[in-house]
Motif scaffolding. Structure first.
Motif, PDB file in Angstrom:
ATOM      1  N   ALA A 258      43.640   0.272 127.934  1.00 34.33           N
ATOM      2  CA  ALA A 258      44.927   0.902 127.634  1.00 34.33           C
ATOM      3  C   ALA A 258      46.083   0.022 128.091  1.00 34.33           C
ATOM      4  CB  ALA A 258      45.000   2.278 128.298  1.00 34.33           C
ATOM      5  N   MET A 259      45.948  -0.590 129.267  1.00 32.82           N
ATOM      6  CA  MET A 259      47.016  -1.453 129.773  1.00 32.82           C
ATOM      7  C   MET A 259      47.168  -2.703 128.917  1.00 32.82           C
ATOM      8  SD  MET A 259      48.697  -0.071 132.108  1.00 32.82           S
ATOM      9  CE  MET A 259      49.628  -1.539 132.553  1.00 32.82           C
ATOM     10  N   SER A 260      46.053  -3.234 128.399  1.00 32.64           N
ATOM     11  CA  SER A 260      46.147  -4.397 127.523  1.00 32.64           C
ATOM     12  C   SER A 260      46.928  -4.055 126.259  1.00 32.64           C
ATOM     13  CB  SER A 260      44.750  -4.904 127.158  1.00 32.64           C
ATOM     14  OG  SER A 260      44.856  -6.029 126.291  1.00 32.64           O
ATOM     15  N   PHE A 261      46.650  -2.899 125.687  1.00 34.21           N
ATOM     16  CA  PHE A 261      47.387  -2.519 124.478  1.00 34.21           C
ATOM     17  C   PHE A 261      48.838  -2.173 124.798  1.00 34.21           C
ATOM     18  CE2 PHE A 261      43.369  -2.689 122.490  1.00 34.21           C
ATOM     19  CZ  PHE A 261      43.603  -2.775 121.126  1.00 34.21           C
ATOM     20  N   GLU A 262      49.094  -1.620 125.978  1.00 34.37           N
ATOM     21  CA  GLU A 262      50.468  -1.329 126.378  1.00 34.37           C
ATOM     22  C   GLU A 262      51.281  -2.615 126.488  1.00 34.37           C
ATOM     23  OE1 GLU A 262      54.086  -0.011 127.959  1.00 34.37           O
ATOM     24  OE2 GLU A 262      52.542   1.163 126.942  1.00 34.37           O
ATOM     25  N   THR A 263      50.748  -3.609 127.188  1.00 34.72           N
ATOM     26  CA  THR A 263      51.526  -4.821 127.426  1.00 34.72           C
ATOM     27  C   THR A 263      51.520  -5.778 126.236  1.00 34.72           C
ATOM     28  OG1 THR A 263      49.629  -5.901 128.492  1.00 34.72           O
ATOM     29  CG2 THR A 263      51.160  -4.703 129.917  1.00 34.72           C
ATOM     30  N   ASN A 264      50.425  -5.847 125.500  1.00 30.97           N
ATOM     31  CA  ASN A 264      50.308  -6.834 124.426  1.00 30.97           C
ATOM     32  C   ASN A 264      50.758  -6.324 123.057  1.00 30.97           C
ATOM     33  OD1 ASN A 264      48.963  -9.265 125.716  1.00 30.97           O
ATOM     34  ND2 ASN A 264      47.571  -7.643 126.348  1.00 30.97           N
ATOM     35  N   VAL A 265      50.778  -5.014 122.888  1.00 31.71           N
ATOM     36  CA  VAL A 265      51.141  -4.451 121.571  1.00 31.71           C
ATOM     37  C   VAL A 265      52.360  -3.536 121.686  1.00 31.71           C
ATOM     38  CG1 VAL A 265      50.332  -3.204 119.537  1.00 31.71           C
ATOM     39  CG2 VAL A 265      48.706  -4.548 120.892  1.00 31.71           C
ATOM     40  N   ILE A 266      52.236  -2.497 122.485  1.00 31.20           N
ATOM     41  CA  ILE A 266      53.248  -1.442 122.483  1.00 31.20           C
ATOM     42  C   ILE A 266      54.607  -1.953 122.951  1.00 31.20           C
ATOM     43  CG2 ILE A 266      53.887   0.788 123.477  1.00 31.20           C
ATOM     44  CD1 ILE A 266      50.881   1.446 123.556  1.00 31.20           C
ATOM     45  N   GLN A 267      54.618  -2.738 124.026  1.00 30.14           N
ATOM     46  CA  GLN A 267      55.916  -3.188 124.551  1.00 30.14           C
ATOM     47  C   GLN A 267      56.664  -4.062 123.557  1.00 30.14           C
ATOM     48  OE1 GLN A 267      55.379  -4.894 128.453  1.00 30.14           O
ATOM     49  NE2 GLN A 267      54.667  -2.968 129.329  1.00 30.14           N
ATOM     50  N   GLY A 268      55.954  -4.935 122.853  1.00 28.75           N
ATOM     51  CA  GLY A 268      56.610  -5.769 121.846  1.00 28.75           C
ATOM     52  C   GLY A 268      57.113  -4.957 120.672  1.00 28.75           C
ATOM     53  N   LEU A 269      56.308  -4.005 120.214  1.00 28.91           N
ATOM     54  CA  LEU A 269      56.727  -3.180 119.082  1.00 28.91           C
ATOM     55  C   LEU A 269      57.889  -2.266 119.461  1.00 28.91           C
ATOM     56  CD1 LEU A 269      53.319  -2.225 117.417  1.00 28.91           C
ATOM     57  CD2 LEU A 269      54.894  -4.076 116.825  1.00 28.91           C
ATOM     58  N   ARG A 270      57.911  -1.839 120.714  1.00 24.55           N
ATOM     59  CA  ARG A 270      59.038  -1.015 121.201  1.00 24.55           C
ATOM     60  C   ARG A 270      60.345  -1.803 121.095  1.00 24.55           C
ATOM     61  NH1 ARG A 270      57.394   0.088 126.501  1.00 24.55           N
ATOM     62  NH2 ARG A 270      56.451   2.023 125.742  1.00 24.55           N
ATOM     63  N   LEU A 271      60.324  -3.038 121.529  1.00 19.05           N
ATOM     64  CA  LEU A 271      61.524  -3.877 121.456  1.00 19.05           C
ATOM     65  C   LEU A 271      61.955  -4.071 120.009  1.00 19.05           C
ATOM     66  CD1 LEU A 271      63.614  -5.787 122.752  1.00 19.05           C
ATOM     67  CD2 LEU A 271      61.898  -7.602 122.575  1.00 19.05           C
ATOM     68  N   VAL A 272      60.992  -4.362 119.139  1.00 14.59           N
ATOM     69  CA  VAL A 272      61.295  -4.591 117.721  1.00 14.59           C
ATOM     70  C   VAL A 272      61.868  -3.335 117.083  1.00 14.59           C
ATOM     71  CG1 VAL A 272      60.229  -5.016 115.471  1.00 14.59           C
ATOM     72  CG2 VAL A 272      59.645  -6.464 117.432  1.00 14.59           C
ATOM     73  N   ARG A 273      61.291  -2.176 117.393  1.00 16.37           N
ATOM     74  CA  ARG A 273      61.766  -0.926 116.793  1.00 16.37           C
ATOM     75  C   ARG A 273      63.226  -0.667 117.138  1.00 16.37           C
ATOM     76  NH1 ARG A 273      57.962   2.196 118.643  1.00 16.37           N
ATOM     77  NH2 ARG A 273      59.142   2.973 120.435  1.00 16.37           N
ATOM     78  N   ASN A 274      63.615  -0.987 118.364  1.00 18.29           N
ATOM     79  CA  ASN A 274      65.013  -0.811 118.757  1.00 18.29           C
ATOM     80  C   ASN A 274      65.934  -1.844 118.115  1.00 18.29           C
ATOM     81  OD1 ASN A 274      65.514   1.334 121.066  1.00 18.29           O
ATOM     82  ND2 ASN A 274      63.489   0.452 121.436  1.00 18.29           N
ATOM     83  N   ALA A 275      65.389  -3.020 117.845  1.00 16.60           N
ATOM     84  CA  ALA A 275      66.222  -4.107 117.322  1.00 16.60           C
ATOM     85  C   ALA A 275      66.421  -4.057 115.814  1.00 16.60           C
ATOM     86  CB  ALA A 275      65.603  -5.448 117.705  1.00 16.60           C
ATOM     87  N   VAL A 276      65.457  -3.511 115.080  1.00 19.48           N
ATOM     88  CA  VAL A 276      65.498  -3.583 113.609  1.00 19.48           C
ATOM     89  C   VAL A 276      66.793  -3.055 113.003  1.00 19.48           C
ATOM     90  CG1 VAL A 276      64.496  -2.555 111.518  1.00 19.48           C
ATOM     91  CG2 VAL A 276      63.031  -3.778 113.138  1.00 19.48           C
ATOM     92  N   PRO A 277      67.332  -1.913 113.428  1.00 13.60           N
ATOM     93  CA  PRO A 277      68.581  -1.450 112.802  1.00 13.60           C
ATOM     94  C   PRO A 277      69.721  -2.459 112.916  1.00 13.60           C
ATOM     95  CG  PRO A 277      67.570   0.325 114.059  1.00 13.60           C
ATOM     96  CD  PRO A 277      66.804  -0.923 114.397  1.00 13.60           C
ATOM     97  N   HIS A 278      69.740  -3.247 113.980  1.00 14.32           N
ATOM     98  CA  HIS A 278      70.779  -4.259 114.158  1.00 14.32           C
ATOM     99  C   HIS A 278      70.446  -5.531 113.378  1.00 14.32           C
ATOM    100  CE1 HIS A 278      72.461  -1.690 117.243  1.00 14.32           C
ATOM    101  NE2 HIS A 278      71.274  -1.637 117.820  1.00 14.32           N
ATOM    102  N   LEU A 279      69.174  -5.880 113.303  1.00 12.76           N
ATOM    103  CA  LEU A 279      68.767  -7.061 112.541  1.00 12.76           C
ATOM    104  C   LEU A 279      69.077  -6.912 111.060  1.00 12.76           C
ATOM    105  CD1 LEU A 279      65.303  -7.791 114.205  1.00 12.76           C
ATOM    106  CD2 LEU A 279      67.362  -9.201 114.403  1.00 12.76           C
TER     107      LEU A 279
END
Length: 264
Positions: free
Chosen positions: A114-135
């Motif tokens: 679970a921690m591997s998916f949190e740090t390697n997948v979820i955290q990056g996608l979280r950042l992207v999801r917040n950034a997309v409306p501005h991109l």
């Protein structure tokens, strides 16, 4: 020739990088600044960010260092909003997050997975999801995820880490399909790179030699190798590239850091 070289320029662009306090993230931030971009620097440690920001400003570019925990959704959302408020736009996001300690599969717990998916997948996608409306407001928007060679090569001890990075690689392809044609999405998949975490291994001459011998190009990679790939994928030089995972690993077909775990 000038037209090709100029396509790597990032003048007037703003790039946001997570994991930017040291290693691959810090060097990638400097590469983008060298190409003309202003940068927003995210990581948990303010003192590290301040050091990188000072180097960026010495290049004549603006730097906004924001201590941010990638595991905190509210902090990530606030950092993205602050970036746009302070620097006026957002054109590029580079997500540098992840990691996992190698373990035999039978000792890889549910929590480790679970921690591997949190740090390697979820955290990056979280950042992207917040950034997309501005991109969406950029005419040259690009997202670059930092993956790993272990997402597509095999070796003992990497079920947790490799599964997370393989999931990230496919997320890149899925994101590219969903965000076309306005936002390009790609990844860089480094092999063994001489960052702070690998220096312990490389400090042993025998281990360093073994690592080099197991790499087709016969050397350990540098943060500059990865930063150059990030610049390519972030800049207009790669304007016809999306949904790709660019391996920067010295030519690996299998891992060059196989764990010496015995057969079951």
């Amino acid at each position: 020739m000038d037209a090709v070289m100029s396509s790597f320029r990032m003048d007037g662009r703003v790039a946001l990088l997570s994991g930017a306090g040291r290693g691959i993230g810090a060097r990638s931030a400097l590469a983008l600044a060298e190409a003309g971009a202003d940068v927003v620097l995210l990581s948990r440690t303010q003192s590290q960010l301040d050091g990188v920001a000072e180097q960026v400003r010495a290049l004549g570019r603006r730097a906004l260092p924001l201590a941010t925990d990638a595991a905190d959704p509210d902090a990530v959302a606030a950092a993205v909003e602050r970036a746009v408020t302070d620097l006026g736009r957002l054109d590029v996001v580079v997500s540098v997050t992840g990691g996992s300690t190698p373990k035999p599969f039978l000792k890889t717990s549910d929590r480790s997975l679970a921690m591997s998916f949190e740090t390697n997948v979820i955290q990056g996608l979280r950042l992207v999801r917040n950034a997309v409306p501005h991109l969406l407001g950029s005419d040259a928007a690009s997202i670059v995820m930092i993956s790993s060679a272990i997402g597509h090569v095999v070796g003992r001890g990497y079920v947790g880490y490799g599964s997370g990075k393989a999931a990230l690689d496919h997320a890149v392809r899925l994101l590219a399909a969903e965000l076309n044609p306005k936002i390009r999405v790609n990844a860089v998949a480094p092999g063994a790179i001489l960052t702070e975490s690998l220096e312990v291994v490389a400090a042993d001459p025998a281990m360093k030699q073994a690592l080099e011998d197991a790499t087709p190009l016969q050397r350990i990679g540098t943060v500059e190798d990865i930063a150059a790939a990030v610049l390519y994928l972030a800049s207009p030089a790669s304007s016809y590239v999306t949904g790709q995972v660019l391996a920067v690993d010295g030519g690996l077909a299998v891992t060059n850091m196989d764990m010496p775990f015995p057969d079951l």
